[in-house]
Motif scaffolding. Structure first.
Motif, PDB file in Angstrom:
ATOM      1  N   GLY A   1      35.745  36.469  41.654  1.00 42.76           N
ATOM      2  CA  GLY A   1      35.284  35.520  40.648  1.00 42.76           C
ATOM      3  C   GLY A   1      36.216  34.338  40.543  1.00 42.76           C
ATOM      4  O   GLY A   1      37.233  34.254  41.245  1.00 42.76           O
ATOM      5  N   PHE A   2      35.869  33.403  39.666  1.00 42.32           N
ATOM      6  CA  PHE A   2      36.678  32.211  39.482  1.00 42.32           C
ATOM      7  C   PHE A   2      37.762  32.465  38.435  1.00 42.32           C
ATOM      8  O   PHE A   2      37.543  33.174  37.446  1.00 42.32           O
ATOM      9  CB  PHE A   2      35.800  31.034  39.049  1.00 42.32           C
ATOM     10  CG  PHE A   2      34.922  30.520  40.155  1.00 42.32           C
ATOM     11  CD1 PHE A   2      35.411  29.589  41.061  1.00 42.32           C
ATOM     12  CD2 PHE A   2      33.620  30.968  40.294  1.00 42.32           C
ATOM     13  CE1 PHE A   2      34.608  29.112  42.085  1.00 42.32           C
ATOM     14  CE2 PHE A   2      32.806  30.504  41.310  1.00 42.32           C
ATOM     15  CZ  PHE A   2      33.300  29.568  42.227  1.00 42.32           C
ATOM     16  N   LEU A   3      38.926  31.885  38.689  1.00 40.70           N
ATOM     17  CA  LEU A   3      40.031  32.015  37.756  1.00 40.70           C
ATOM     18  C   LEU A   3      39.768  31.179  36.504  1.00 40.70           C
ATOM     19  O   LEU A   3      39.050  30.176  36.542  1.00 40.70           O
ATOM     20  CB  LEU A   3      41.329  31.542  38.413  1.00 40.70           C
ATOM     21  CG  LEU A   3      41.843  32.369  39.605  1.00 40.70           C
ATOM     22  CD1 LEU A   3      42.983  31.636  40.270  1.00 40.70           C
ATOM     23  CD2 LEU A   3      42.293  33.739  39.139  1.00 40.70           C
ATOM     24  N   LYS A   4      40.367  31.584  35.406  1.00 39.54           N
ATOM     25  CA  LYS A   4      40.295  30.790  34.191  1.00 39.54           C
ATOM     26  C   LYS A   4      41.020  29.466  34.395  1.00 39.54           C
ATOM     27  O   LYS A   4      41.938  29.367  35.199  1.00 39.54           O
ATOM     28  CB  LYS A   4      40.929  31.549  33.025  1.00 39.54           C
ATOM     29  CG  LYS A   4      40.169  32.802  32.612  1.00 39.54           C
ATOM     30  CD  LYS A   4      40.838  33.488  31.440  1.00 39.54           C
ATOM     31  CE  LYS A   4      40.064  34.730  31.021  1.00 39.54           C
ATOM     32  NZ  LYS A   4      40.735  35.413  29.872  1.00 39.54           N
ATOM     33  N   LYS A   5      40.603  28.468  33.721  1.00 38.40           N
ATOM     34  CA  LYS A   5      41.191  27.154  33.867  1.00 38.40           C
ATOM     35  C   LYS A   5      42.679  27.206  33.571  1.00 38.40           C
ATOM     36  O   LYS A   5      43.111  27.745  32.541  1.00 38.40           O
ATOM     37  CB  LYS A   5      40.513  26.173  32.900  1.00 38.40           C
ATOM     38  CG  LYS A   5      40.929  24.730  33.114  1.00 38.40           C
ATOM     39  CD  LYS A   5      40.145  23.804  32.209  1.00 38.40           C
ATOM     40  CE  LYS A   5      40.546  22.348  32.444  1.00 38.40           C
ATOM     41  NZ  LYS A   5      39.781  21.419  31.569  1.00 38.40           N
ATOM     42  N   GLY A   6      43.473  26.684  34.499  1.00 39.23           N
ATOM     43  CA  GLY A   6      44.926  26.669  34.346  1.00 39.23           C
ATOM     44  C   GLY A   6      45.621  27.840  34.985  1.00 39.23           C
ATOM     45  O   GLY A   6      46.838  27.815  35.180  1.00 39.23           O
ATOM     46  N   ALA A   7      44.894  28.905  35.337  1.00 37.26           N
ATOM     47  CA  ALA A   7      45.518  30.071  35.978  1.00 37.26           C
ATOM     48  C   ALA A   7      45.809  29.762  37.436  1.00 37.26           C
ATOM     49  O   ALA A   7      45.102  28.997  38.086  1.00 37.26           O
ATOM     50  CB  ALA A   7      44.593  31.271  35.865  1.00 37.26           C
ATOM     51  N   LYS A   8      46.883  30.362  37.955  1.00 41.16           N
ATOM     52  CA  LYS A   8      47.273  30.143  39.346  1.00 41.16           C
ATOM     53  C   LYS A   8      46.891  31.366  40.177  1.00 41.16           C
ATOM     54  O   LYS A   8      47.163  32.502  39.765  1.00 41.16           O
ATOM     55  CB  LYS A   8      48.772  29.893  39.444  1.00 41.16           C
ATOM     56  CG  LYS A   8      49.212  28.604  38.764  1.00 41.16           C
ATOM     57  CD  LYS A   8      50.711  28.392  38.944  1.00 41.16           C
ATOM     58  CE  LYS A   8      51.145  27.091  38.283  1.00 41.16           C
ATOM     59  NZ  LYS A   8      52.606  26.852  38.449  1.00 41.16           N
ATOM     60  N   PRO A   9      46.292  31.128  41.347  1.00 39.32           N
ATOM     61  CA  PRO A   9      45.904  32.273  42.187  1.00 39.32           C
ATOM     62  C   PRO A   9      47.125  32.957  42.780  1.00 39.32           C
ATOM     63  O   PRO A   9      48.150  32.327  43.021  1.00 39.32           O
ATOM     64  CB  PRO A   9      45.051  31.617  43.276  1.00 39.32           C
ATOM     65  CG  PRO A   9      45.529  30.210  43.354  1.00 39.32           C
ATOM     66  CD  PRO A   9      45.908  29.845  41.953  1.00 39.32           C
ATOM     67  N   SER A  10      46.998  34.251  43.001  1.00 38.83           N
ATOM     68  CA  SER A  10      48.055  35.017  43.632  1.00 38.83           C
ATOM     69  C   SER A  10      48.087  34.686  45.117  1.00 38.83           C
ATOM     70  O   SER A  10      47.113  34.238  45.697  1.00 38.83           O
ATOM     71  CB  SER A  10      47.801  36.508  43.442  1.00 38.83           C
ATOM     72  OG  SER A  10      48.678  37.270  44.242  1.00 38.83           O
ATOM     73  N   ALA A  11      49.262  34.903  45.742  1.00 41.10           N
ATOM     74  CA  ALA A  11      49.385  34.657  47.196  1.00 41.10           C
ATOM     75  C   ALA A  11      48.488  35.571  47.970  1.00 41.10           C
ATOM     76  O   ALA A  11      48.032  35.255  49.059  1.00 41.10           O
ATOM     77  CB  ALA A  11      50.840  34.833  47.630  1.00 41.10           C
ATOM     78  N   SER A  12      48.212  36.754  47.427  1.00 38.51           N
ATOM     79  CA  SER A  12      47.320  37.714  48.083  1.00 38.51           C
ATOM     80  C   SER A  12      45.994  37.740  47.354  1.00 38.51           C
ATOM     81  O   SER A  12      45.962  38.055  46.157  1.00 38.51           O
ATOM     82  CB  SER A  12      47.952  39.111  48.095  1.00 38.51           C
ATOM     83  OG  SER A  12      47.033  40.049  48.572  1.00 38.51           O
ATOM     84  N   PRO A  13      44.882  37.411  48.022  1.00 43.70           N
ATOM     85  CA  PRO A  13      43.572  37.403  47.354  1.00 43.70           C
ATOM     86  C   PRO A  13      43.235  38.717  46.697  1.00 43.70           C
ATOM     87  O   PRO A  13      42.572  38.751  45.670  1.00 43.70           O
ATOM     88  CB  PRO A  13      42.598  37.063  48.487  1.00 43.70           C
ATOM     89  CG  PRO A  13      43.429  36.376  49.514  1.00 43.70           C
ATOM     90  CD  PRO A  13      44.784  36.998  49.410  1.00 43.70           C
ATOM     91  N   SER A  14      43.714  39.820  47.273  1.00 48.54           N
ATOM     92  CA  SER A  14      43.353  41.131  46.750  1.00 48.54           C
ATOM     93  C   SER A  14      44.008  41.423  45.414  1.00 48.54           C
ATOM     94  O   SER A  14      43.595  42.311  44.697  1.00 48.54           O
ATOM     95  CB  SER A  14      43.735  42.218  47.767  1.00 48.54           C
ATOM     96  OG  SER A  14      45.136  42.225  47.933  1.00 48.54           O
TER      97      SER A  14
END
Length: 397
Positions: free
Chosen positions: A381-394
């Protein structure tokens, strides 16, 4: 592409060099092993994986990949790259550098043979008829070749260009006089000339390898599609490595549609590159890939999925034992033993894990290149606005 990110992993599949052992030079295990020992598998892995920032490690097993419980590097059963050992194996199989190559007869040439008649044996000249002459006829199709000339006219032209004095020795006349006595007073050096067809001594630089009057040339088929650039690059580098030990390759590009059906599956190749997926059940899933071909009821050869046509009774027995045991540790041990025998037979040489690349919109979590991981769709799903994605998608949420 500013709104997208490339997610990279190693696909649960590996690319191999397949060697067709059903006919031709590769029917001899020594030749297959020589080809395998000439390869620098680490370099081949680097060509494909390093530009993508992925670990450039060669695959060490036919039956499992790194991270699987059954994985073990059994490539030692074949040995590391060793050009000297590769040349020794070819020499033991009868392929020698500088050996004479018998030319095709005129009738064979008229029938469409690619061979050509070099030095004719019909005129009785020493050394004629048994030497392969590298020259215009070795050029690829479409490259201009010099028109045929009368041998006498050609010889006179050479004498005029070189300023040869009447009565001077030609190379052929020199070849008849091995002790060099006739060169006294003519400016020649005793021992400076050798008969045509003289084989190179041991340790000489690698040249054309020949056996029974035939050069050692292998048909290397590669796909021509737009998505196969890396395979063609690897094929070119393999051809260079084989050239160093005196093995010539005839690289042929074929359409993607006919590559597997008309060449790999039908056995119309000597060398080829294609991939196999990893399996969680190698004893079951890999057996038909490496089973020894057997004659079918109609007289044909039943190969199952063994497109290299190379197999042994011992490998079949180890697979059968692995299938019959209920002990997981014993099964893994038997699978590893089977893998070592497959390496020793040199029918297929694992090179590298295939790269897996996926473009994903920035902010989309838990999707992309999964490798061995199982996608968890409810976590995507999409991250909340302002959240940073983890280096690992999982691990992203």
């Amino acid at each position: 592409m500013s709104e997208f990110v490339i997610r990279k992993s190693l696909e649960p599949a590996y690319t191999q060099l397949a060697l067709n052992g059903s006919e031709g030079p590769l029917a001899d295990e020594r030749v297959r092993r020589a080809v395998a020992r000439a390869l620098d598998r680490k370099e081949l892995a680097r060509i494909v994986l390093r530009p993508l920032g992925l670990p450039a490690e060669p695959v060490g097993s036919h039956l499992a990949l790194a991270g699987q419980a059954a994985y073990a590097d059994n490539s030692g059963a074949l040995g590391e790259q060793d050009a000297a050992e590769a040349r020794a194996l070819l020499a033991d199989a009868g392929w020698v550098p500088g050996g004479p190559v018998t030319e095709q007869k005129k009738t064979e040439k008229a029938a469409g043979s690619k061979g050509r008649k070099g030095d004719s044996a019909e005129d009785g000249r020493p050394g004629a008829g048994g030497t392969y002459v590298l020259g215009d006829d070795d050029k690829p199709a479409g490259v201009g070749r010099a028109p045929a000339q009368d041998p006498k006219d050609h010889a006179r032209k050479q004498e005029q260009q070189a300023g040869t004095r009447p009565g001077a020795f030609t190379d052929e006349q020199a070849a008849r006089n091995l002790d060099g006595r006739q060169y006294a007073g003519r400016g020649g050096l005793p021992g400076a000339y050798a008969p045509k067809g003289t084989a190179a001594p041991a340790g000489a630089a690698a040249g054309v390898l020949a056996k029974d009057g035939k050069p050692l040339t292998l048909r290397f088929v590669v796909p021509s599609g737009a998505g196969s650039e890396s395979l063609r690059l690897v094929a070119d580098r393999i051809a260079q490595m084989l050239r160093r030990i005196g093995v010539r390759t005839d690289v042929t590009k074929v359409s993607d549609e006919s590559y597997f059906k008309d060449h790999i599956a039908s056995g119309q190749y000597d060398l080829a590159l294609y991939s196999w997926p990893a399996s969680a059940f190698p004893a079951t899933d890999a057996r038909p890939i490496y089973a020894k071909p057997v004659p079918a009821a109609d007289g044909s050869l039943s190969i199952e999925q063994n497109y290299t046509r190379v197999g042994t009774d011992q490998v079949d027995q180890l697979f059968d034992q692995a299938l019959s045991t209920l002990n997981e540790d014993e099964e893994r041990s038997l699978v590893r033993k089977a893998d070592a025998r497959i390496w020793a037979a040199a029918g297929s040489i694992p090179l590298y894990q295939r790269p897996q690349l996926a473009a994903a919109r920035i902010g989309l979590a838990n999707t992309g290149a999964f490798g061995f991981q199982t996608p968890v769709y409810e976590d995507m799903g999409f991250l909340k606005k302002g959240a940073k994605p983890s280096a690992s998608p999982s691990k992203s949420r």
